[in-house]
Scaffold this active site. Structure first.
Site, short mmCIF file in Angstrom:
data_model
loop_
_atom_site.label_atom_id
_atom_site.label_comp_id
_atom_site.label_asym_id
_atom_site.label_seq_id
_atom_site.Cartn_x
_atom_site.Cartn_y
_atom_site.Cartn_z
N ASP A 245 0.78 -1.24 0.00
CA ASP A 245 -0.02 0.00 0.16
C ASP A 245 0.88 1.28 -0.03
O ASP A 245 1.68 1.19 -0.77
CB ASP A 245 -0.97 -0.08 1.28
CG ASP A 245 -2.17 0.89 1.02
OD1 ASP A 245 -3.36 0.41 0.43
OD2 ASP A 245 -2.12 2.07 1.50
N TYR A 395 -3.70 11.24 0.71
CA TYR A 395 -4.33 10.88 -0.67
C TYR A 395 -4.16 12.25 -1.62
O TYR A 395 -3.70 12.31 -2.62
CB TYR A 395 -5.63 10.41 -0.74
CG TYR A 395 -5.52 8.91 -0.40
CD1 TYR A 395 -5.64 7.82 -1.21
CD2 TYR A 395 -5.56 8.51 0.94
CE1 TYR A 395 -5.50 6.49 -1.00
CE2 TYR A 395 -5.33 7.12 1.56
CZ TYR A 395 -5.35 6.12 0.40
OH TYR A 395 -5.53 4.83 0.71
N HIS A 452 -4.59 -8.06 0.06
CA HIS A 452 -3.80 -6.68 0.37
C HIS A 452 -3.08 -6.66 1.49
O HIS A 452 -2.20 -5.98 1.61
CB HIS A 452 -4.88 -5.62 0.13
CG HIS A 452 -4.41 -4.25 0.09
ND1 HIS A 452 -3.90 -3.86 -0.88
CD2 HIS A 452 -4.50 -3.25 1.08
CE1 HIS A 452 -3.36 -2.46 -0.47
NE2 HIS A 452 -3.89 -2.24 0.66
#
Length: 476
Positions: A245, A395, A452
């Site tokens: 990630d 982000y 993930h």
């Protein structure tokens, strides 16, 4: 005349026979040297930053001490949480909706009932404190990390420092199950060798117990620089890196920034941003003649049907990303105020990012891979630190720029790299595509299962792959 010219032309041709190859060799050598030196030079600028709220102190006046840190809780904190959990409002789910509309609210009520009546935060705080925690101030903000050393090192065995970096919506806690496998491999039937680690797991600034930046612009490159400074402060000149990630992007930037400090880079998710004509051809031909474009049978299985797996499924799973990359503070405001909203928002990712088919289950398949105690402990790290908004801002800082113009976009990765490709990861990157950026792939493993949150879900598989990679690098 013609006869007189012959010896001279013969002389010239002899000279040429020597000069041309020599010149070619010279130019070729210069070209090779230029290409190699160009590769050596191309790194990300280290740069500098200041993220504190106050003025930057004069050089040499910064507090560089490493301070022991302990996670604590209080009756007041727990009472406030319980009151909010009791007052939650729910909307009934559509019949047969499972997780297709997001977190199923019938199952959410069960999770909240467990959280309110059975989950013991004090006990989890004790568990969190079982590893040594520290804080240190870098570029004006307090950086939190855990640092775990092996209790026993066999004679003559080198201990390898390993920095492991989490992502969103995870935390340093994701690594609690893999740490003992890496620091005490012999005690966990992983003693096929010679590799033992001391593990450093920091919290990304703005996540958990690391202070949030007070200034705009804090991206993965700034994080990479801060984590290099952290490792330096801990006395490490060379070290291994591991990430998935955001942790993958941060550790990749670290390898691009100071390749001489990075012995090896191990990733369980890779970002390959470059598209272009070459990739388009590879995608088109890959479905029919995969061998022609370097794709394996396993790549084909994981990549096609292309639109289904790389466009449709990705769009379905990335609505959060658009919100967080544009207006994080708006949605974050609600999540920071409601523990139930926060849990639904975070735990939904632990469902479909672990296994895409969990979408069809009324409970999102959450408890098939994790316990509610584990899942809620991760949520609590965001809740008690009020860090959901600052974690979401990461982000915006990283995605609002043109991806082709960022400093790291045109820099390859030349350090030894290991890639663990888990079958349930959000996107699959074949070896043939990965090597466009990662120029020195030492190991590439098609993992048999897992998604993930690799360290959290399949700690033993990931630990084995890290060890296999480091062993190969150490033999180079």
């Amino acid at each position: 005349n013609t006869i007189l010219c012959l010896p001279r032309s013969f002389e010239y041709s002899q000279k040429n026979a020597v000069l041309v190859p020599a010149a070619t060799l010279g130019i070729g050598g210069m070209l090779v040297y230029w290409l190699r030196s160009r590769h050596k030079i191309k790194t990300i600028e280290m740069g500098d930053g200041w993220w504190g709220s106050a003025e930057r102190p004069l050089k040499g006046k910064e507090d560089e001490s490493i301070r022991p840190f302990k996670i604590e809780t209080s009756d007041k904190e727990i009472e406030d949480l319980h009151r909010r959990l009791e007052q939650a409002r729910y909307t009934p789910p559509l019949e047969g909706a499972a997780f297709h509309y997001g977190f199923n609210s019938s199952y959410l009520q069960k999770v909240v009932a467990y959280w309110r009546n059975q989950f013991d935060w004090r006990k989890q705080v004790e568990l969190l404190n079982k590893y040594p925690h520290f804080q240190t101030t870098i570029e004006g903000i307090d950086i939190h990390f855990i640092h775990v050393k092996p209790s026993y090192v066999p004679h003559g065995r080198a201990v390898q420092p390993l920095l492991m970096v989490h992502g969103w919506p995870g935390s340093f806690y994701e690594f609690y199950k893999i740490i003992p496998l890496l620091t005490e491999p012999a005690g966990h039937s992983l003693n096929e060798g010679d590799v033992v680690f001391e593990v450093i797991c920091p919290s990304i600034p703005g996540y958990g117990f690391s202070e949030a930046p007070h200034q705009k612009g804090f991206d993965t490159i700034a994080t990479a620089r801060i984590f290099h400074k952290l490792m330096n402060r801990l006395g490490f000149k060379e070290y291994y890196l591991q990430g998935g990630d955001w942790g993958s992007r941060i550790t990749t930037n670290m390898a691009q920034m100071l390749p001489q400090s990075v012995k090896g880079l191990h990733l369980n998710l890779i970002f390959v941003g470059r598209q272009g004509l070459r990739r388009m051809i590879s995608v088109m031909l890959g479905a029919y003649v995969p061998w022609l474009v370097g794709l394996t049978r396993e790549d084909v299985q994981r990549t096609y049907p292309f639109f289904q797996k790389n466009i449709y499924e990705l769009l379905r799973e990335s609505g959060y990303l658009h919100i967080q990359a544009t207006k994080p503070d708006t949605a974050g405001c609600a999540l920071n105020d409601s523990p139930v909203g926060l849990a639904a928002y975070i735990l939904e990712k632990f469902s479909t990012w672990t296994d895409k088919s969990f979408l069809h289950k009324h409970d999102g398949g959450l408890e098939s891979k994790y316990s509610l105690d584990e899942l809620l402990t991760n949520v609590m790290i965001y809740w008690v630190t009020s860090s959901i908004v600052s974690s979401m801002r990461f982000y915006k800082e990283n995605i609002s720029k043109d991806p082709g113009l960022t400093a790291d976009a045109r820099v390859g990765v030349y350090v030894p790299t290991g890639i663990a490709a888990f079958p349930q990861e959000l996107v699959h990157t074949p070896h043939a595509w990965a090597k466009e950026i990662f120029k020195n792939i030492i190991t590439y493993t098609y993992m048999p299962r897992g998604g993930h949150f690799a360290a959290f879900e399949e700690p033993k598989l990931l630990a084995q792959d890290i060890m296999h990679f480091v062993r190969k690098v150490e033999q180079l």
